[in-house]
Design an enzyme around this catalytic site. Sequence first.
Site, short mmCIF file in Angstrom:
data_model
loop_
_atom_site.label_atom_id
_atom_site.label_comp_id
_atom_site.label_asym_id
_atom_site.label_seq_id
_atom_site.Cartn_x
_atom_site.Cartn_y
_atom_site.Cartn_z
N MET A 1 -43.91 -26.42 -20.70
CA MET A 1 -44.41 -26.95 -21.95
C MET A 1 -45.60 -26.13 -22.41
O MET A 1 -46.30 -25.54 -21.61
CB MET A 1 -44.83 -28.41 -21.80
N CYS A 2 -45.83 -26.14 -23.72
CA CYS A 2 -46.93 -25.35 -24.27
C CYS A 2 -47.56 -26.08 -25.45
O CYS A 2 -46.98 -26.98 -26.04
CB CYS A 2 -46.42 -24.00 -24.78
N GLY A 3 -48.77 -25.64 -25.76
CA GLY A 3 -49.37 -25.96 -27.04
C GLY A 3 -49.25 -24.73 -27.90
O GLY A 3 -49.74 -23.65 -27.52
#
Length: 621
Positions: A1-3
Amino acid sequence: MCGICCAVSAPAWRSAVDVCVSETLRRRGPCCSREITKTAADLSYCCRFSAHVLHMRGQLTPQPVEDQGGNVLLWNGEVFGGLAVGQEENDSQVLARHLSNCQRPGEILSVLSRVRGPWALVYYQAAQRCLWFGRDFFGRRSLLWRCVAQERSLVLSSVAPALPGSADAQWQEVPAVGVYRMSLGEFADPGSLPLEVFPWMYPDDVPPPLSHEFQWEGLSGWPSVVMNDSGLFLPAPVCPLNRAVADAPPGAGHAITPQPSAAELDSLLESAEKRKVVDQLIAVLSEAVRRRVQCLPCEGELSNPRTPAMSKPPGENADIAVLFSGGIDSVVLAALADRHVPVGKTIDLLNVAFKVQEPKSQKGATKKPKSHKLKAPNASTGPVEPVGSGSFDVPDRVTGRASLKELQALNPDRRWNFVEINVTREELQEMRQKKIGHLVYPLDTVLDDSIGCAMWFAARGVGVATEGMEQRAYTSAAKVVLTGIGADEQLGGYSRHRARFQSAGLEGLVQELAMELGRISSRNLGRDDRIIGDHGKEARFPFLDEDVVSFLNRLPVWEKAALSLPRGVGEKVLLRRAARALGLGPSATLPKRAIQFGSRIAKLENRRENASDRCARLHTT
């Protein structure tokens, strides 16, 4: 997951990303951060790409990912199927490689439509001078946009704080209706900027007219969203909902009134045909859980830089956590996770409770001695009341403890960490002001506030774990958080489903379920992704796995819900049968109880509010 974040503007404006946005994005991806800027040779546009990575699989791969052709990918997602990803590969590298070979829009769409799993992405095609962005079919990953016409700027971000000012400067969720393409060569032109949409569609759907314009809240006409002029679309990754009601078996719409019991569910399994459907559900849901609890980095790579190191024996650090109320959805997910997580590994069961206001003691009543309090790491308020404290014995705490015993009976060799997360009114108000209000935004109802706050504290995982008579402060370090979202929407779990069935029969129920799944991206999933991701953890939704949804969509409605039966049996009847087949007991007949009521957060503040009211507490941030 990432921002992830992408800011596009005419170079004269040089649209910048707010410092608060960057900090919130960094909390989603604490493992590494990187930025790339692309400016057109003719100075017609400037794109700034920023990403903060939470390492989940394969080799740690910094983002944005840029290839030799100058194409740039921002990817916040997981590939659980559709594209081949090796055990040592990172899915962002695999996806970037596939997209690098695409020249025409149809090729881009072909790649994205094959992905099975949650995603939000931004993709810059350098040679074509265009920007692609969008969310998966269900909108399981958050993506917001903010468009300011006078600045000629567009910003896309996983999360963003509320901003003062006029409505056209506010952030909105990117509608999960398809994938969007913007021609950056036209960005500096003074006129309207067309934004083409390539919608998700079922094969038998009638395409919208090519000239059809979409009116999106928050865009104010710039850019203008229009159907792509080639008539291309993304095929839906799930089959259409079975709307048949004419062939319902006798009794499907008539009341049966025995008291809910596990024995009643067992009698419903006597039919070989019924048992076959139950076994099929268990098989497809078990596989969905397997995809989400395996293929993680090794234990040494799973540490979260923001989680304090804690001295624990090998295997005690859990990689997997379940948002655990003790209700049917969470218990089934925990039981299925038990099949696929190695026996020596712990599974965290995160159970949240908000402090119930204790009644005033009567005169002459014997005052009980104060219990010893434990100090929990990372908790802003510090003290956490020990297990058994009556002020935290909310309904979900009671059912959670009871369901824990059922899981322990199913697998006595598994170490189950039942994490009691106790929240006082003071801490709730403090963290809502500091963080939660910005994460719930741009949603703003009382329901969004209650659910968002409950999930934020639950996912943080700061509480007390109990083993026998021993109590100890515990912080869950699990980076994967399983949640049961999607079960109620597909299996008739809400009280409004029963009301619709009673007023309009099976046909009305089918219409309600179709609406539920269609709006789940805007009502739930973007918000929940922002909330859970704030802890550097990833929300995973097994009930919204494409294969699970397709299986349930093929079934007639009476196989999934029998709302002529009483509460605790009729709603989600198929899942309750599955729970019994898995060996679970009383938890299979627990009535549906929403998290805001089960955790008692709804009773903590203004009890006269309606769920759909605009929440004033969220607008004081």
